[in-house]
Write an enzyme that holds these catalytic residues in place. Sequence first.
Site, PDB file in Angstrom:
ATOM      1  N   LEU A 103       0.826  -1.203   0.000  1.00  0.00           N
ATOM      2  CA  LEU A 103       0.000   0.000   0.000  1.00  0.00           C
ATOM      3  C   LEU A 103       0.859   1.252   0.000  1.00  0.00           C
ATOM      4  O   LEU A 103       0.457   2.289  -0.488  1.00  0.00           O
ATOM      5  CB  LEU A 103      -0.898   0.029   1.237  1.00  0.00           C
ATOM      6  CG  LEU A 103      -2.006  -1.015   1.320  1.00  0.00           C
ATOM      7  CD1 LEU A 103      -2.673  -0.944   2.674  1.00  0.00           C
ATOM      8  CD2 LEU A 103      -3.030  -0.782   0.228  1.00  0.00           C
ATOM      9  N   GLY A 111       6.933   3.809   4.132  1.00  0.00           N
ATOM     10  CA  GLY A 111       7.142   4.917   5.056  1.00  0.00           C
ATOM     11  C   GLY A 111       8.557   4.943   5.546  1.00  0.00           C
ATOM     12  O   GLY A 111       9.371   4.124   5.158  1.00  0.00           O
ATOM     13  N   GLY A 112       8.832   5.904   6.401  1.00  0.00           N
ATOM     14  CA  GLY A 112      10.183   6.045   6.915  1.00  0.00           C
ATOM     15  C   GLY A 112      10.631   4.838   7.710  1.00  0.00           C
ATOM     16  O   GLY A 112      11.800   4.530   7.767  1.00  0.00           O
ATOM     17  N   VAL A 151       3.939  -0.762   4.135  1.00  0.00           N
ATOM     18  CA  VAL A 151       2.590  -1.134   4.542  1.00  0.00           C
ATOM     19  C   VAL A 151       1.963  -2.024   3.473  1.00  0.00           C
ATOM     20  O   VAL A 151       2.024  -1.723   2.281  1.00  0.00           O
ATOM     21  CB  VAL A 151       1.723   0.121   4.776  1.00  0.00           C
ATOM     22  CG1 VAL A 151       0.351  -0.275   5.270  1.00  0.00           C
ATOM     23  CG2 VAL A 151       2.392   1.047   5.771  1.00  0.00           C
ATOM     24  N   LYS A 196       1.796  -3.026   8.825  1.00  0.00           N
ATOM     25  CA  LYS A 196       2.977  -2.170   8.703  1.00  0.00           C
ATOM     26  C   LYS A 196       4.175  -2.986   9.138  1.00  0.00           C
ATOM     27  O   LYS A 196       4.284  -3.402  10.285  1.00  0.00           O
ATOM     28  CB  LYS A 196       2.819  -0.943   9.588  1.00  0.00           C
ATOM     29  CG  LYS A 196       3.991  -0.007   9.532  1.00  0.00           C
ATOM     30  CD  LYS A 196       3.614   1.296  10.200  1.00  0.00           C
ATOM     31  CE  LYS A 196       4.830   2.117  10.554  1.00  0.00           C
ATOM     32  NZ  LYS A 196       4.455   3.275  11.359  1.00  0.00           N
ATOM     33  N   ASP A 233       3.700  14.286  14.013  1.00  0.00           N
ATOM     34  CA  ASP A 233       3.879  14.076  12.576  1.00  0.00           C
ATOM     35  C   ASP A 233       2.549  14.099  11.838  1.00  0.00           C
ATOM     36  O   ASP A 233       2.266  13.253  11.004  1.00  0.00           O
ATOM     37  CB  ASP A 233       4.631  12.770  12.319  1.00  0.00           C
ATOM     38  CG  ASP A 233       5.252  12.734  10.922  1.00  0.00           C
ATOM     39  OD1 ASP A 233       5.386  13.817  10.307  1.00  0.00           O
ATOM     40  OD2 ASP A 233       5.586  11.638  10.447  1.00  0.00           O
TER      41      ASP A 233
END
Length: 821
Positions: free
Chosen positions: A510, A513-514, A518, A532, A626
Amino acid sequence: MYTRKNVLVYFVVLLVIQPCICLDIITRTQPLKDGDVLISEGEYFELGFFSPGSSSNRYVGVWYHQIPEKNVVWVANRDSPVKNTSGVLSVDGTGQLVLFYSRTPQILIWSSNVSGSGDGRFSAKILDTGNLVLFKDEYSEKNVIWQGFDHPTDTHLPGMKIGWNKKTGENKFITSWKSPENPGTGQYSLKFDVNESNPQLFIYNGAERLMRVGPWNGVTFSGYPEFTVSGPDQVAKQVYIDNEEEVSWYYTINNPANVSRFVMNETRSVAQRFNWDPVTQKWYPFWTGPDDSCDFYRHCGAFSTCNPANVGAQGCECLPGYESQGNPLRDRYQCLRKSEALVCGKGEGFVEVSGVKVPDTSTAHLESDITLKACNNLCLKNCSCTGYTIANISNGVGCLTWYGDLLDIRQYSDGGEVLYVRVDHHELVGSKKRVLRVLLPVLVAILLIIIAFGYWLLRKKKKRGGSKRLELFNSLENSDERGTSSTGVHCFPLSIIIAATNNFAFSEKLGQGGFGTVYKGKLPNGQDIAVKRLSITSSQGIGEFKNEIILIAKLQHRNLVRLLGYCIQQEKMLIYEYLPNGALDCFIFAKKMVLDWQTRFDIAMGIARGMLYLHQDSRFRIIHRDLKASNVLLDASMNPKISDFGMARIVGSEQNEETTNRVVGTYGYMSPEYAMEGHFSIKSDVFSFGVLLLEIISGRRNNSSFDAENSLNLIGYIWDRWLQGTPLEVVDRSLGESYVVDEVLRCIHVGLLCVQESAVVRPTMSEVVTMLCNERTPSSPPEQPAFINRATGYFGPVRSSSSGNGAIAVAEMTISMIEGR
Ligand SMILES: *[C@@H]1O[C@H](CO)[C@@H](O)[C@H](O)[C@H]1NC(C)=O
Ligand SMILES: *[C@@H]1O[C@H](CO)[C@@H](O)[C@H](O)[C@H]1NC(C)=O
Ligand SMILES: *[C@@H]1O[C@H](CO)[C@@H](O)[C@H](O)[C@H]1NC(C)=O
Ligand SMILES: *[C@@H]1O[C@H](CO)[C@@H](O)[C@H](O)[C@H]1NC(C)=O
Ligand SMILES: *[C@@H]1O[C@H](CO)[C@@H](O)[C@H](O)[C@H]1NC(C)=O
Ligand SMILES: *[C@@H]1O[C@H](CO)[C@@H](O)[C@H](O)[C@H]1NC(C)=O
Ligand SMILES: *[C@@H]1O[C@H](CO)[C@@H](O)[C@H](O)[C@H]1NC(C)=O
């Protein structure tokens, strides 16, 4: 007495045998003409004239006799082509191999240019190694006066030495062709750097270093670990020589039936070792360098290591004891020592970093015949020593110590060496506690589950009168829509996750990220989930993992994404509810679908309520740190849900502010006091919310500049229009006229209040919610917002278009940016 017939037979036999006798030799009376070939005795190599690609030029080259595609491994006259097919390769009376045009007058094209061979009978011969040798009288190694292997072109063949002759100063290396049509000396080369006390192999583009293959470690080069790990290489053996006479390297093939070549590619700026597979009739690359971005020389700054598995910061990561000074506006990732104080005589020590390519040894000091312990002491007692490693050198074990920057380090998933990095006492204790840090979240999570499970059993007993049937995902199904009575998080077995995500299929991905990737998944009971998967290599991941489990397990709100469980088998994973519409940024920036004003307003309200819950109404005071468009997910009915609590912090309910020296977050959403001083508070979240609100209204990103003249970002642009009295100009064009003017104006006003430079005057989330709901416009006018000038990278108050003087200059920004999550 011969009969006529006998004589004829004898003659015929002679005719047949004659062409085969001297097939691998050139003599003065038996030159090689264009069209003829010499074939080595064992029929491995062939020497002849060829034209590369579509070129009409002729070159004398060597290629494999038995491999149908003509892989030229050596060229005699690479820079002096023969212009037509009248070239002849011969040997002259002075002991010279010569290439000339056959028509008189004979014009010399190329020559071996050896001197002092004296008189004698000279011949040239192609050997089974692919080496063309020129010799005097009979062939034997000592009679060789010139050989092709001393003049490598683009291919490093088994047995061919490359390196540096310390007596003559000559440095032999391979150089790519100019192009597939031109075997002339090209720009890429693989060679030893001769000006160093610790010789290292480099790949060059002209004079520029592309990749450091590294120093020899006793078995292979530091940047060529595949030689020992993948396979291992059954085919070849490497030999490295470092003595008074030379520094050189060659490799040999264990079984002459195996075919291998090492070639510098002319178009792709890579060096590759290929092995020939006789079954499939194909070349297989065994090693390629540079292979990934981490291979490029000094891809990361000093004191950082490059790990291709890291997604953020271009793979760069600081060494233990160092922290990032990365400025998102500058490309290079710089790491500096965490504490300014000199790490000397204060109980400091070394942290082991394993599986690496050792730092550039140009500045390292080498001490021979020394143990690991002695090497450690040597480095420890000199205050300027930053690290050491033990290396195999040709004559024993050596100790390499560095006294300055540690440069060009990379991480290997397999193989690699050990580097000992000097750290202070503090860091040393920390690294010992690391094991505990890994275990702690797990223990906490298990405890939480036991409590939750006990509670759930008790409740269930009461409700159902002691039904004993246990269903794996019962509690998930039972948790009601408002999510107020969820019983906690599950520990999912890895097998379930693997089945659910189709073994982390690429098609199920999907996003990235950092801290990980995901994936979408489907549980056996049909429920959709989002998994995740934290990147294994990210050391930050552990802390964030713990954070997310503890935090989200306790947070239940319709505008927060729900954590269903986690998995800690082998890898760390978090399992969330799946939200079919994905992230908000796809809608407002990428325009997956144009959202009408009412939907936008409802989304903004939802986010505001979610933030209000975090700040005020939950059992803790939580600062998200964030908040941004990509961290807001949308469910099937476009309800927003805030996600990604990896950076979130719990602060005491009385406490409103905290300071950190590790600034994390996303550029464009960070408040100035947080980005510059590390102060984070509920007001820094309010700032991020303000940015997000303005982005929702305008459909533009804050970090994309579109007022080229003033290099202003979105906030600067909106403030400018606000001052000009034309705020409606900023509204997303795709909305047309279909919005409620009062509502939009109120939202812009609230947005500008949230991004005011001074944290004190920014409203709280509860005030924001009230103002957004309230039909009237907010009472106070907004003050100057904080903005980021794209050109200078400095935060400062917005000036109106004409007066651009005196933006607040901040000398050093310390933002560790976690990109595009
Ligand atoms: C080939 O080229 C050389 C040099 O240009 C010339 O002297 C020679 O006559 C040419 N040979 C033929 C057959 O054209
Ligand atoms: C031949 O070698 C000598 C030195 O040995 C050098 O000076 C000369 O330039 C070389 N000639 C050619 C054509 O390479
Ligand atoms: C070695 O150093 C000398 C003098 O500093 C320089 O001229 C030469 O180019 C260097 N060679 C290499 C291969 O860097
Ligand atoms: C090397 O040669 C042996 C014997 O012919 C063969 O079995 C093997 O597959 C070869 N290996 C490679 C990599 O070509
Ligand atoms: C260089 O790479 C290209 C593309 O992979 C390939 O076609 C070419 O044959 C390579 N050249 C050599 C000398 O291997
Ligand atoms: C530490 O090492 C550096 C570099 O080798 C040297 O210049 C310096 O004198 C050494 N200092 C001590 C105290 O040994
Ligand atoms: C040194 O070389 C030996 C074999 O020559 C090898 O077994 C050993 O692992 C090497 N050590 C290092 C540190 O590379």
